[in-house]
Design a protein around this motif. Structure first.
Motif: not given
Length: 126
Positions: A1-10, A12-20, A41-48
């Protein structure tokens, strides 16, 4: 079962704020006089890799969207360097900027719908 907020989505949200913040305060290039909005911001699964979708409020100095995107992509190394200082991540993703024209398309659709409803009201009255 997948979490509602995955690590990559968190991340990507943080990257969106910081890049802005970085674009607004740390990019001193005078060609960036336009207001730049980061819509997603869309982050790849391996975060690269991170795809950063931006839109421009108004464009000055006869610069096209392509030229502004090119400038942002050239500054992505500098932005990544500043992100390294601000985020506590083992891997800071490579950043690629893309133009997000969904706001422009949405405005056009809204305008067309308003015109259609005005014509329908006129047609029903007549």
């Amino acid at each position: 079962m997948e979490k509602s907020f995955s690590r990559s989505s968190k991340i990507s949200q943080e990257l969106q704020k910081k890049i802005a913040i970085i674009i607004q305060h740390f990019l001193k290039d005078p060609r960036f006089k336009t207001l730049i909005t980061i819509s997603e911001v869309i982050v790849s699964k391996d975060l690269s890799y991170a795809q950063v979708f931006v839109s421009f409020l108004e464009i000055h100095n006869n610069l096209s969207v392509e030229k502004l995107l090119n400038l942002l992509n050239k500054a992505s190394g500098y932005i990544r360097k500043l992100l390294c200082k601000q985020l506590k991540l083992r891997i800071i993703p490579n950043i690629v900027f893309y133009h997000d024209d969904s706001f422009i398309k949405g405005s056009r659709i809204s305008l067309l719908l308003n015109k259609l409803t005005e014509k329908k009201i006129l047609f029903n009255k007549g």
